[in-house]
Scaffold this motif. Structure first.
Motif, PDB file in Angstrom:
ATOM      1  N   ASP A  28      -2.660  26.522 124.656  1.00  0.00           N
ATOM      2  CA  ASP A  28      -1.652  26.923 123.511  1.00  0.00           C
ATOM      3  C   ASP A  28      -2.379  28.031 122.809  1.00  0.00           C
ATOM      4  O   ASP A  28      -3.436  27.368 122.065  1.00  0.00           O
ATOM      5  CB  ASP A  28      -1.425  25.666 122.592  1.00  0.00           C
ATOM      6  N   TYR A  46       4.320  20.858 117.747  1.00  0.00           N
ATOM      7  CA  TYR A  46       4.054  20.134 118.877  1.00  0.00           C
ATOM      8  C   TYR A  46       3.625  20.929 120.095  1.00  0.00           C
ATOM      9  O   TYR A  46       3.417  22.244 119.682  1.00  0.00           O
ATOM     10  CB  TYR A  46       5.440  19.935 119.385  1.00  0.00           C
ATOM     11  N   GLN A  47       3.115  20.567 121.096  1.00  0.00           N
ATOM     12  CA  GLN A  47       2.738  21.426 122.318  1.00  0.00           C
ATOM     13  C   GLN A  47       3.399  20.715 123.387  1.00  0.00           C
ATOM     14  O   GLN A  47       3.746  19.611 123.579  1.00  0.00           O
ATOM     15  CB  GLN A  47       0.861  21.304 122.136  1.00  0.00           C
ATOM     16  N   ILE A  48       2.873  21.731 124.497  1.00  0.00           N
ATOM     17  CA  ILE A  48       3.320  21.101 125.899  1.00  0.00           C
ATOM     18  C   ILE A  48       2.185  20.053 126.229  1.00  0.00           C
ATOM     19  O   ILE A  48       1.068  19.755 125.818  1.00  0.00           O
ATOM     20  CB  ILE A  48       3.052  22.349 126.993  1.00  0.00           C
ATOM     21  N   LYS A  49       2.649  18.839 127.107  1.00  0.00           N
ATOM     22  CA  LYS A  49       1.834  17.958 127.559  1.00  0.00           C
ATOM     23  C   LYS A  49       0.518  18.524 127.858  1.00  0.00           C
ATOM     24  O   LYS A  49       0.317  18.914 128.868  1.00  0.00           O
ATOM     25  CB  LYS A  49       2.595  17.100 128.418  1.00  0.00           C
ATOM     26  N   ASP A  97       4.025  29.753 120.606  1.00  0.00           N
ATOM     27  CA  ASP A  97       5.243  29.065 119.923  1.00  0.00           C
ATOM     28  C   ASP A  97       6.277  30.322 119.928  1.00  0.00           C
ATOM     29  O   ASP A  97       7.289  29.608 119.444  1.00  0.00           O
ATOM     30  CB  ASP A  97       4.756  28.651 118.964  1.00  0.00           C
ATOM     31  N   PHE A 125       6.839  28.518 124.248  1.00  0.00           N
ATOM     32  CA  PHE A 125       7.287  26.961 124.098  1.00  0.00           C
ATOM     33  C   PHE A 125       8.531  27.001 123.920  1.00  0.00           C
ATOM     34  O   PHE A 125       9.285  25.866 124.102  1.00  0.00           O
ATOM     35  CB  PHE A 125       6.299  26.588 122.782  1.00  0.00           C
ATOM     36  N   TRP A 128      10.142  26.191 127.219  1.00  0.00           N
ATOM     37  CA  TRP A 128       9.941  24.841 127.690  1.00  0.00           C
ATOM     38  C   TRP A 128      10.617  23.969 127.030  1.00  0.00           C
ATOM     39  O   TRP A 128      11.244  22.973 127.542  1.00  0.00           O
ATOM     40  CB  TRP A 128       8.433  24.661 127.263  1.00  0.00           C
ATOM     41  N   VAL A 129      10.794  23.822 125.842  1.00  0.00           N
ATOM     42  CA  VAL A 129      11.818  23.086 124.920  1.00  0.00           C
ATOM     43  C   VAL A 129      13.170  23.087 125.048  1.00  0.00           C
ATOM     44  O   VAL A 129      13.682  22.000 125.338  1.00  0.00           O
ATOM     45  CB  VAL A 129      11.552  23.413 123.444  1.00  0.00           C
ATOM     46  N   ILE A 135       7.033  17.089 125.516  1.00  0.00           N
ATOM     47  CA  ILE A 135       6.039  17.835 124.612  1.00  0.00           C
ATOM     48  C   ILE A 135       5.511  16.726 123.787  1.00  0.00           C
ATOM     49  O   ILE A 135       5.924  15.342 124.121  1.00  0.00           O
ATOM     50  CB  ILE A 135       6.866  18.802 123.630  1.00  0.00           C
ATOM     51  N   GLU A 136       4.499  16.869 123.157  1.00  0.00           N
ATOM     52  CA  GLU A 136       3.828  16.027 122.410  1.00  0.00           C
ATOM     53  C   GLU A 136       3.026  16.501 121.285  1.00  0.00           C
ATOM     54  O   GLU A 136       3.132  17.639 121.130  1.00  0.00           O
ATOM     55  CB  GLU A 136       2.698  15.209 123.251  1.00  0.00           C
TER      56      GLU A 136
END
Length: 281
Positions: A28, A46-49, A97, A125, A128-129, A135-136
Motif C-alpha cells: 500500500d 482500510y487496506q487490501i487483505k 487509495d 484500492f 478493489w473495493v 479488505i481490513e
C-alpha cells in the motif's frame, strides 16, 4: 513455482486470484495529493487483505535531503526493502487509495533498483473495493527479513545538470506531468518558495491525461499519446512536482513500449527553487 509479473499493471481480478500465492507481497503506497485540500475529511483507513504499508515519504526517501521524495542510495533502499520482508524472488503488486497516483512511484523505484517482478494495481484500492474483495483495517505484523538485493540502474535517474544539458539535446525530450496551469504558471505552485513555469523545451503531459476513471488508458491509447509528443523516439525524461506523478508517465511510457526513460529526481520543486536556472512560462 514462483509467481512472475508479465505486464507492469495487473487487474483486481488477477490480484484476487493470486492473493494467497506464497511469494506475493502487496504494498500500500498511498500518499495524500500535495494539492489536496487540507480540510478534506479523513476517512477511516482500510487496506487490501495482508497488505504492507510502503512509506514513500518517511522511509523510502532521503528525509535529510533539501527536496521531497529524494531517492535513497541503493544500499539504503535494499536494507529497508529487506525490513519489509521483500525477497529476491518476491512478486510485488503495489496500489494506492486514489486509483493511480503514488503507486507508480514504487513501481519505478524498484525498476531503478533493478527489480522488475512488480506491477501496479490498475484502478488501485477504489477498483478493489468496487469488486467487493476482502479488505481490513491496517494491522502491525512482524515480518521476516527478506534477502532483496538492489542492482542500481543509474540511467533511469536524472539530476539538475543532466536536465540542463537535455534542454538543448535533440535526442532527449523532457515531459512534465504537472497540470497545464502549473506548467504555464497560470495556476500557483502548492509550495510557496517555488517559482511558476516550466523547463525550457519541455512539453506538457499532465499525468491525468493518460488516465481514465482512475485507471491507465489502453495500450493503444497510450501509444498514440506518447507518439504525439515523441514522434522521433527520443530519450524521455519525466518531471513533475517532486517525482511522484512523473512516475505515472514512466509507467505509461513503459506500457507504450518506450524503454529509454528516466525521472528527474528533484523535479520542479528543485528546478523552480534554484537560482540561475532558465524558466519559461
Amino acid at each position: 513455482m514462483s509467481l512472475k509479473i508479465e505486464k507492469p499493471v495487473v487487474s483486481s481480478e488477477w490480484l484476487f486470484n493470486h492473493l494467497e500465492d506464497k511469494n506475493l507481497i502487496v504494498l500500500d503506497a498511498t500518499l495524500p495529493k500535495v494539492t489536496a485540500l487540507k480540510k478534506e475529511v479523513i476517512q477511516e483507513k482500510y487496506q487490501i487483505k495482508n497488505a504492507v504499508f510502503f512509506d514513500i515519504k518517511k522511509v523510502f526517501s532521503d528525509v535529510n535531503a533539501p527536496f521531497p521524495n529524494t531517492v535513497l542510495s541503493a544500499k539504503e533502499f535494499e536494507h529497508k526493502a529487506q525490513n519489509l520482508g521483500i525477497y529476491k524472488d518476491s512478486c510485488i503488486v503495489v496500489y494506492d487509495d486514489l486509483g493511480i497516483y503514488s503507486s507508480p512511484r514504487v513501481w519505478w523505484l524498484f525498476q531503478l533498483m533493478g527489480f522488475t517482478n512488480i506491477a501496479v494495481l490498475d484502478g488501485g484500492f477504489p477498483d478493489w473495493v468496487s469488486k467487493e474483495y476482502a479488505i481490513e483495517k491496517p494491522k502491525e505484523k512482524q515480518r521476516d527479513k527478506g534477502d532483496f538485493t538492489a542492482n542500481f540502474k543509474p540511467e533511469k535517474l536524472k539530476y539538475t545538470n543532466d536536465v540542463l544539458e537535455a534542454i538543448n539535446n535533440k535526442n532527449q525530450l523532457i515531459a512534465d506531468a504537472r497540470s497545464k496551469g502549473r506548467f504555464y504558471a497560470t495556476a500557483p505552485e502548492p509550495r510557496e518558495d517555488v517559482k511558476g513555469g516550466h523547463i525550457p523545451n519541455s512539453v506538457s503531459l499532465p499525468f491525468n491525461d493518460i488516465l481514465t476513471g482512475g485507471k491507465l488508458k489502453s495500450e493503444k491509447e497510450l501509444k498514440l499519446i506518447f507518439k504525439k509528443i515523441n514522434s522521433e523516439n527520443k530519450e524521455l525524461i519525466f518531471s513533475c512536482g517532486t517525482g511522484i506523478t512523473a512516475s505515472v508517465l514512466a509507467l505509461g511510457a513503459e506500457i507504450a513500449g518506450y524503454k529509454n526513460c528516466a525521472v528527474y529526481d528533484g523535479s520542479w520543486t528543485e528546478w523552480g527553487s534554484t537560482n540561475n536556472l532558465p524558466i519559461e512560462k
